[in-house]
Design a protein around this motif. Structure first.
Motif, short mmCIF file in Angstrom:
data_model
loop_
_atom_site.label_atom_id
_atom_site.label_comp_id
_atom_site.label_asym_id
_atom_site.label_seq_id
_atom_site.Cartn_x
_atom_site.Cartn_y
_atom_site.Cartn_z
N GLN A 159 0.60 -1.16 0.01
CA GLN A 159 0.00 0.03 0.04
C GLN A 159 1.01 1.33 -0.11
O GLN A 159 0.34 2.34 -0.44
CB GLN A 159 -1.06 -0.08 1.22
N ASP A 160 1.90 1.10 0.30
CA ASP A 160 3.06 2.48 0.26
C ASP A 160 3.61 2.35 -0.92
O ASP A 160 4.58 3.45 -1.13
CB ASP A 160 4.07 2.17 1.42
N ARG A 195 -0.24 3.36 -5.26
CA ARG A 195 -0.89 4.64 -5.23
C ARG A 195 -1.30 5.15 -6.40
O ARG A 195 -2.36 5.69 -6.47
CB ARG A 195 0.01 5.66 -4.48
N ARG A 222 -4.67 3.07 -6.92
CA ARG A 222 -5.68 3.85 -6.13
C ARG A 222 -6.12 5.16 -6.77
O ARG A 222 -7.52 5.57 -6.64
CB ARG A 222 -5.00 4.02 -4.81
N HIS A 223 -5.27 5.89 -7.35
CA HIS A 223 -5.57 7.03 -7.56
C HIS A 223 -6.47 7.28 -8.78
O HIS A 223 -7.63 7.96 -9.04
CB HIS A 223 -4.52 8.02 -8.12
#
Length: 148
Positions: free
Chosen positions: A66-67, A72, A75-76
């Motif tokens: 998730q990092d 990311r 997810r965006h």
């Protein structure tokens, strides 16, 4: 990349139905409840959300922390750009399922999940056994083979 979806030709449906009377012809007419739901959702959507629903993003479904930048970025696309779907290209089944489920939880509207499996599931999922091509199963005209 462009994604093209189409309904099977009518002559194919009729020939399959003639060989096996239990096979019901495909109906492209949605139920009244489905149309009502879709109209209600469309009235609530912003223009940006409507545009986003026209876009599907291709992904290699490997483990994404998730990092990580890749997580990311995906997810965006789901949260901020409101994409309509994901196209799975490669990866183990478990990671694919986990990633799709995480993205579904983040999505405001259900994501359409697609993959190209013309040469069998082994073509896209690294940890699957080798099965025959789906076209070969369809050529038998026996829907029970496809179900199994």
């Amino acid at each position: 990349m462009a994604v093209l979806c189409f309904a099977p030709p009518t002559r194919f449906i009729k020939s399959v139905s003639a060989r096996n009377p239990e096979v019901k012809p495909y109906s492209s007419k949605p139920s009244k409840d489905a149309v009502k739901w879709a109209d209600k959702q469309l009235r609530k959507m912003s223009l940006d959300e409507k545009i986003g629903q026209l876009i599907s993003v291709g992904i290699n479904a490997t483990f994404l922390n998730q990092d990580s930048d890749a997580y990311r970025a995906l997810r965006h696309q789901v949260v901020d750009n409101h994409i309509g779907g994901l196209i799975l290209f490669r990866g183990p089944v478990y990671e694919s399922v986990m990633l799709v489920n995480r993205m579904q939880e983040l999505a405001k509207y259900p994501l359409l999940i697609a993959t190209d499996l013309e040469a069998g599931s082994r073509m896209r999922f690294d940890d699957k056994g080798s099965f025959t091509w789906y076209m070969a199963v369809a050529a038998t005209g026996n829907h029970e083979y496809a179900r199994r």
